[in-house]
Design an enzyme around this catalytic site. Structure first.
Site, mmCIF file in Angstrom:
data_model
loop_
_atom_site.group_PDB
_atom_site.id
_atom_site.type_symbol
_atom_site.label_atom_id
_atom_site.label_comp_id
_atom_site.label_asym_id
_atom_site.label_seq_id
_atom_site.Cartn_x
_atom_site.Cartn_y
_atom_site.Cartn_z
ATOM 1 N N LYS A 126 -10.500 -0.368 10.374
ATOM 2 C CA LYS A 126 -10.633 -1.561 9.548
ATOM 3 C C LYS A 126 -10.997 -2.767 10.411
ATOM 4 C CE LYS A 126 -7.379 -0.259 5.852
ATOM 5 N NZ LYS A 126 -8.230 0.686 5.170
ATOM 6 N N HIS A 130 0.875 -1.183 0.000
ATOM 7 C CA HIS A 130 0.000 0.000 0.000
ATOM 8 C C HIS A 130 0.911 1.232 0.000
ATOM 9 C CE1 HIS A 130 -2.802 2.974 1.717
ATOM 10 N NE2 HIS A 130 -3.795 2.143 1.471
ATOM 11 N N CYS A 138 -4.683 2.332 -3.672
ATOM 12 C CA CYS A 138 -3.437 2.856 -3.091
ATOM 13 C C CYS A 138 -2.295 1.855 -3.232
ATOM 14 C CB CYS A 138 -3.619 3.251 -1.623
ATOM 15 S SG CYS A 138 -4.764 4.599 -1.417
ATOM 16 N N ASP A 159 2.873 -4.531 7.820
ATOM 17 C CA ASP A 159 1.635 -3.778 7.637
ATOM 18 C C ASP A 159 0.495 -4.709 8.058
ATOM 19 O OD1 ASP A 159 -0.710 -2.612 6.777
ATOM 20 O OD2 ASP A 159 0.032 -2.084 4.788
ATOM 21 N N GLN A 209 -4.794 -5.102 7.247
ATOM 22 C CA GLN A 209 -5.773 -6.165 6.960
ATOM 23 C C GLN A 209 -5.572 -7.352 7.894
ATOM 24 O OE1 GLN A 209 -8.104 -5.449 4.721
ATOM 25 N NE2 GLN A 209 -7.109 -3.609 3.951
#
Lengths: 410, 150
Positions: A226, A124, A368, A200, A203
């Site tokens: 999220k 991202h 993104c 990251d 998610q």
């Protein structure tokens, strides 16, 4: 697969509304998730009864606000099994700020013309641009793991890329492809050559049970919105020894031990990374979201989303055969509930527009992740992504709406 | 689904499926400019050949959604063989139709827009206005480059 998740839907107020006269079918959880009533009520309760600035005050409501804020930090630490507890968790305004904190807080001290870091082609922009900005200042090298034709990270040259690098930062789950990356394996190989590992988790933390110690990583970035929490708050977890290698990235109130006209001394603990009044109500909401997810059990929620993902992948194969391409792994093997679609001859924006009229919320665009789009020769995809509140009947509506979109433009 | 029918009128779908004046022109003598929608990745290149003040030929290439591509095609058909001042006039009218220019004045006479009026429904979908205006802004770029040679 365990549990009956149909009652979960009644916890989400937004699912009761209609759009364009249709039932709302929300398939954009990779962008942001819907909010349970308990999260909204927790934040309302905070503003109605406990609102005060945190830290340093001696009156009752300020003590309550501080306890709630620090309690949220502890809940987050426990949610990801942080070995060092709450002290290893720093609040940010979201995953993006989390990466900026690591890039500028850690990178500025450790990177220079002779150093290198490793990123991947599937990141991202939040895990690319802060490093690019820092590279402009410091001139270090950025190496990239590439993505294979079957939508996996190509680890064949990982050891080569790690050689001489000081940090690797990569996503746990691709927000475009749905690919679940082998975090523990990459972390192990990076640590074998003394390379710091940042993940990251935007998610990953939202959709899978995460144990940072078991993954063997040094830091993870994620955001509340999220994972059924509010917007405007996120966190970085990092190991104690990694925090010790970092400098404050933002200056201001709350992050200091002392200030005079000669200068300042940063706070000795991780408060030095949290300048200014923090998002207190959002922290309360973040904690409520974690309680909500835990109440359903993360492993059970993942199993539910996996079941939906497998069903969707199976049924999408019958839509516009030969022309609808899934940009991501075709089966549930090491993949999550983020499904990018490319329908030959129909632009993603047109598909999304038709789906909207069916009440279906999906996202068209580059998500993104422009370098990843370029890798597959695409300018955009239509992305379908699941949350705990989705059901098989949402897939029914999706399939009908996609079929209608295809018929309209073909 | 009234709104959707307003957006995707038959004329628009026809121009999307069978775009007019598709292709390139050799530069020079033609002039060209490239336009992007950075947020959605739409791209058009507009090629124009001028004969005095007349747009004697126009060709367009690009990729994007039905609205951006149909708008390109409709625009090319509207200005081919016309003067540059006619094209500027149509650009101004189109911007008012898309509510980009909302200065008070005469209401847009939709009739004089011909087939381009089919894009009127786009204003109900604010996210798509930038798709409809892309080709026009790119044409503006081509013509203004010509007006002020470097």
């Amino acid at each position: 697969m365990s549990g009956d998740f149909s009652s979960l839907r009644s916890d989400i107020p937004q699912l009761t509304r209609e759009v364009h006269g249709r039932r709302l079918v929300y398939l954009d959880s990779a962008a942001t998730s819907l909010t349970p009533r308990s999260v909204i009520e927790a934040m309302d309760q905070y503003y109605e009864r406990h609102h005060s600035n945190v830290h340093r005050a001696v009156y009752l409501t300020a003590e309550e606000a501080t306890a709630a804020f620090e309690g949220a930090r502890a809940d987050i630490a426990s949610f990801i099994s942080a070995p060092g507890g709450a002290e290893e968790v720093v609040f940010t305004h979201g995953t993006t700020e989390s990466f900026n904190l690591i890039a500028h807080g850690w990178g500025a001290r450790h990177l220079g013309p002779d150093s290198a870091i490793v990123l991947t082609e599937m990141e991202h922009h939040a895990n690319l641009v802060p490093w690019f900005q820092l590279r402009e200042r410091l001139g270090f090298e950025i190496r990239f793991l590439t993505v294979t034709d079957d939508f996996r990270l190509d680890l064949s040259n990982l050891d080569e890329l790690l050689h001489g690098a000081s940090l690797i930062s990569f996503t746990g789950i691709s927000n475009v492809l749905g690919t679940v990356n082998p975090v523990a394996e990459i972390a192990k190989r990076a640590h074998a050559v003394g390379v710091r590992v940042v993940v990251d988790g935007a998610q990953l933390v939202a959709h899978h049970p995460v144990d940072v110690e078991a993954l063997g990583i040094d830091a993870i970035c994620f955001g509340a919105h999220k994972m059924m929490g509010p917007t405007g708050i996120g966190a970085v977890w990092a190991k104690r020894d990694m925090w010790a290698e970092m400098d404050p990235f933002m200056g201001g109130g709350a992050m200091i031990a002392d200030v005079s006209l000669d200068g300042y001394v940063p706070a000795p603990d991780n408060r030095r990374f949290e300048a200014g009044t923090p998002p207190i109500a959002e922290a309360v909401g973040f904690a409520a979201a974690i309680r909500y997810l835990r109440g359903w059990d993360m492993a059970a929620l993942q199993a539910h989303e996996d079941t939906l993902t497998a069903e969707a992948l199976r049924r999408l194969a019958d839509v516009a055969p030969g022309r609808l391409r899934i940009i991501g792994p075709p089966t549930l093997d090491q993949r999550a509930g983020v499904i990018s679609l490319d329908l030959d001859g129909v632009h993603p924006h047109d598909i999304a527009q038709v789906l909207d009229q069916h009440g279906v919320c999906v996202r068209p665009g580059h998500h993104c992740a422009k370098p990843l789009m370029k890798r597959f020769g695409l300018s955009a995809t239509v992305r379908v992504s699941f949350g705990p509140y989705n059901t098989s009947s949402d897939i029914d509506v999706l399939i009908d709406a996609l079929t209608a979109a295809d018929a309209m433009f073909r | 689904m009234d709104g959707l029918d307003d957006l995707y009128k038959d004329i628009i779908l026809d121009h999307y499926r069978s775009p007019r004046n598709r292709g390139e022109l050799p530069v020079p003598p033609a002039m060209s400019a490239e336009g992007f929608n950075p947020l959605c990745g739409d791209q058009v290149t507009v090629y124009v050949t001028l004969d005095g003040d007349t747009i004697s030929d126009i060709k367009i290439t690009g990729t994007g959604c039905s609205i951006s591509q149909a708008s390109s095609s409709l625009m090319s058909a509207a200005v081919k063989g016309k003067t540059t001042s006619f094209a500027y006039d149509r650009l101004a009218v189109f911007k008012r139709l898309m509510t980009i220019d909302d200065t008070p004045g005469e209401p847009v006479n939709v009739r004089e827009l011909g087939e381009m009026a089919a894009l009127q429904g786009v204003v109900q979908f604010p996210a798509r206005i930038k798709c409809a205006i892309l080709a026009w802004n790119t044409l503006d770029q081509v013509l203004s480059t010509h007006a002020s040679p470097q």
